[in-house]
Scaffold this motif. Structure first.
Motif, PDB file in Angstrom:
ATOM      1  N   GLU B 183      41.952  17.542  48.782  1.00  0.00           N
ATOM      2  CA  GLU B 183      42.393  17.015  47.479  1.00  0.00           C
ATOM      3  C   GLU B 183      41.940  15.566  47.297  1.00  0.00           C
ATOM      4  O   GLU B 183      41.548  15.160  46.205  1.00  0.00           O
ATOM      5  CB  GLU B 183      43.917  17.100  47.339  1.00  0.00           C
ATOM      6  CG  GLU B 183      44.480  18.510  47.314  1.00  0.00           C
ATOM      7  CD  GLU B 183      44.198  19.259  46.009  1.00  0.00           C
ATOM      8  OE1 GLU B 183      43.774  18.619  45.017  1.00  0.00           O
ATOM      9  OE2 GLU B 183      44.379  20.490  45.987  1.00  0.00           O
ATOM     10  N   ALA B 184      41.976  14.793  48.370  1.00  0.00           N
ATOM     11  CA  ALA B 184      41.557  13.388  48.282  1.00  0.00           C
ATOM     12  C   ALA B 184      40.069  13.311  47.934  1.00  0.00           C
ATOM     13  O   ALA B 184      39.662  12.513  47.075  1.00  0.00           O
ATOM     14  CB  ALA B 184      41.844  12.667  49.597  1.00  0.00           C
ATOM     15  N   ILE B 185      39.261  14.152  48.571  1.00  0.00           N
ATOM     16  CA  ILE B 185      37.817  14.125  48.306  1.00  0.00           C
ATOM     17  C   ILE B 185      37.533  14.598  46.878  1.00  0.00           C
ATOM     18  O   ILE B 185      36.703  14.015  46.171  1.00  0.00           O
ATOM     19  CB  ILE B 185      37.058  14.953  49.373  1.00  0.00           C
ATOM     20  CG1 ILE B 185      37.091  14.179  50.700  1.00  0.00           C
ATOM     21  CG2 ILE B 185      35.622  15.234  48.933  1.00  0.00           C
ATOM     22  CD1 ILE B 185      36.390  14.882  51.857  1.00  0.00           C
ATOM     23  N   THR B 186      38.244  15.631  46.459  1.00  0.00           N
ATOM     24  CA  THR B 186      38.083  16.113  45.076  1.00  0.00           C
ATOM     25  C   THR B 186      38.322  14.991  44.072  1.00  0.00           C
ATOM     26  O   THR B 186      37.526  14.758  43.164  1.00  0.00           O
ATOM     27  CB  THR B 186      39.083  17.261  44.789  1.00  0.00           C
ATOM     28  OG1 THR B 186      38.807  18.335  45.682  1.00  0.00           O
ATOM     29  CG2 THR B 186      38.973  17.739  43.347  1.00  0.00           C
ATOM     30  N   GLN B 187      39.427  14.277  44.238  1.00  0.00           N
ATOM     31  CA  GLN B 187      39.761  13.220  43.276  1.00  0.00           C
ATOM     32  C   GLN B 187      38.819  12.030  43.406  1.00  0.00           C
ATOM     33  O   GLN B 187      38.464  11.400  42.409  1.00  0.00           O
ATOM     34  CB  GLN B 187      41.223  12.783  43.432  1.00  0.00           C
ATOM     35  CG  GLN B 187      42.248  13.870  43.084  1.00  0.00           C
ATOM     36  CD  GLN B 187      42.088  14.426  41.667  1.00  0.00           C
ATOM     37  OE1 GLN B 187      41.623  13.735  40.754  1.00  0.00           O
ATOM     38  NE2 GLN B 187      42.446  15.695  41.482  1.00  0.00           N
ATOM     39  N   ALA B 188      38.386  11.730  44.641  1.00  0.00           N
ATOM     40  CA  ALA B 188      37.445  10.622  44.830  1.00  0.00           C
ATOM     41  C   ALA B 188      36.126  10.926  44.121  1.00  0.00           C
ATOM     42  O   ALA B 188      35.540  10.052  43.460  1.00  0.00           O
ATOM     43  CB  ALA B 188      37.214  10.381  46.326  1.00  0.00           C
ATOM     44  N   GLN B 189      35.674  12.166  44.229  1.00  0.00           N
ATOM     45  CA  GLN B 189      34.418  12.545  43.566  1.00  0.00           C
ATOM     46  C   GLN B 189      34.560  12.486  42.047  1.00  0.00           C
ATOM     47  O   GLN B 189      33.664  12.049  41.343  1.00  0.00           O
ATOM     48  CB  GLN B 189      33.995  13.952  44.012  1.00  0.00           C
ATOM     49  CG  GLN B 189      33.434  13.943  45.430  1.00  0.00           C
ATOM     50  CD  GLN B 189      33.216  15.333  45.994  1.00  0.00           C
ATOM     51  OE1 GLN B 189      33.912  16.281  45.612  1.00  0.00           O
ATOM     52  NE2 GLN B 189      32.269  15.456  46.916  1.00  0.00           N
ATOM     53  N   TYR B 190      35.716  12.906  41.564  1.00  0.00           N
ATOM     54  CA  TYR B 190      35.988  12.847  40.130  1.00  0.00           C
ATOM     55  C   TYR B 190      35.940  11.395  39.635  1.00  0.00           C
ATOM     56  O   TYR B 190      35.313  11.079  38.626  1.00  0.00           O
ATOM     57  CB  TYR B 190      37.361  13.477  39.855  1.00  0.00           C
ATOM     58  CG  TYR B 190      37.824  13.320  38.432  1.00  0.00           C
ATOM     59  CD1 TYR B 190      37.352  14.156  37.424  1.00  0.00           C
ATOM     60  CD2 TYR B 190      38.749  12.331  38.100  1.00  0.00           C
ATOM     61  CE1 TYR B 190      37.780  14.000  36.118  1.00  0.00           C
ATOM     62  CE2 TYR B 190      39.178  12.161  36.799  1.00  0.00           C
ATOM     63  CZ  TYR B 190      38.685  12.999  35.802  1.00  0.00           C
ATOM     64  OH  TYR B 190      39.105  12.831  34.511  1.00  0.00           O
ATOM     65  N   VAL B 191      36.584  10.508  40.399  1.00  0.00           N
ATOM     66  CA  VAL B 191      36.610   9.087  40.015  1.00  0.00           C
ATOM     67  C   VAL B 191      35.199   8.507  40.001  1.00  0.00           C
ATOM     68  O   VAL B 191      34.810   7.795  39.068  1.00  0.00           O
ATOM     69  CB  VAL B 191      37.540   8.293  40.967  1.00  0.00           C
ATOM     70  CG1 VAL B 191      37.299   6.796  40.846  1.00  0.00           C
ATOM     71  CG2 VAL B 191      39.002   8.619  40.670  1.00  0.00           C
TER      72      VAL B 191
END
Lengths: 232, 232
Positions: B183-191
């Motif tokens: 989930e952290a990587i998903t949101q980091a990529q989105y940002v």
């Protein structure tokens, strides 16, 4: 600030007796009840920040909560220095303080702000009532912890502007303020009746049971002055 | 501590370019995303403390939360010093970080503790990945803020003893740890995809898009080492 005025000008009417001995067991009880008050204020503020209308409000509340926690840490150290176990000492007061919070659960942001301001003020008043009998080093600890957190101006601004704009909001918050005082006094009396060492400490400051009654009267007057400060 | 080891030994494999100019707009974005991360960590910890099995646990969590807030205040000052409005800058990152927290809402005390530990570690790793391109004064601010909060040992002790005693707890928390990373990587990529200035800053540190992919790989390896530290 009203609260600060109350702190400096509000020596009890009765003549203070000599300071208590530094090892009076009431001091440990005093630290414990205030410590639990601080940690529960921390968590209540964090919870009530959900009511904040903006990120700015949430930031302001987080800072208030962190100030309460810093006070808690001072008391935790003071308890440990007296050889007391902080958690075990505080557990004695969990019931009364949790009851206070459960019976005064704010339903709006403004109620939460008024509750914070009133609680801060009552704590400062209580300090000014008992400081005369505290040994100097104990008085220093309690003063640092019960002094205003410096966040009151934020509350005053928020509440004053809201009640200036709405008569019904003002009426509602006026009643809320009375309820907060009533519940606080109820729980304070309960605690005094249950915890002999703490009652002894307050009795030493007030002279006798009659003195305790006039202490509550004085706190009520100062509460009214504080409510006026909020425009209530 | 694994996290501290990661901080000192984990220079990126790619050759770092020159430090960015101090007024690079990515620096403001970096401060803003980390600031919102800190204030939201404060409130999540305060919320999750309800899961604590004891007053001692609640006290420990309150201290962790207050440490996050102190970091927030450092960043708030740094944003103001750059002429940025802290709330407005942070608002850009509210969606991604709130989504991360909503998708990783702990249902037990141990899940909450693992989440805290993993988040702290990922933040420290991220710092070590980008520090090479940060101007010295910016690097100082970010290091102070993303360094371990010093509360990790409490988490390690809590989690290790629980998973040593229960195989099923260990399996459950191992899956939880993987989910947190995902989930952290998903949101980091989105940002990164949304915020050009921040992506530029990370690209300056990693060289190219391929470098960003290997950055995520390295963070994944260090995450695995951290999980091992917890006995997972």
């Amino acid at each position: 600030m009203t609260v600060m005025g109350a702190q400096t000008s509000a020596a009890p009417d009765v003549a203070s007796t000599e300071p208590l001995a530094a090892d009076h067991p009431g001091v440990t009880e005093l630290y414990a009840v205030v410590a639990y008050g601080e940690i529960s204020a921390f968590y209540r503020l964090a919870e009530e920040a959900k009511l904040a209308p903006s990120l700015r409000g949430r930031v302001a509340v987080a800072k208030m909560a962190a100030a309460e926690l810093a006070h808690f840490e001072t008391l935790e150290s003071a308890l440990t220095a007296r050889g007391a176990d902080p958690e075990a000492s505080m557990a004695q007061y969990q019931g009364a303080l949790d009851s206070y919070h459960a019976s005064t659960d704010p339903s709006t942001w403004l109620e939460s702000m008024v509750k914070f301001y009133v609680g801060d003020g009552l704590a400062a008043d209580f300090y000014s009532e008992i400081v005369g009998v505290l040994p100097a080093e104990v008085a220093d600890v309690v003063r640092d912890v019960l002094a205003e957190t410096g966040h009151s101006q934020f509350v005053v601004d928020e509440v004053r502007s809201a009640v200036a704009a709405s008569r019904s909001e003002r009426d509602r918050l006026t009643l809320w303020g009375r309820r907060l005082l009533g519940e606080a006094i109820t729980q304070a009396q309960y605690v005094m009746a249950q915890r002999d060492e703490l009652a002894e400490l307050v009795l030493a400051a007030t002279g006798d049971l009659n003195g305790i009654a006039t202490l509550f009267d004085r706190m009520q007057e100062r509460h009214a002055a504080r409510m006026a400060e909020l425009g209530l």
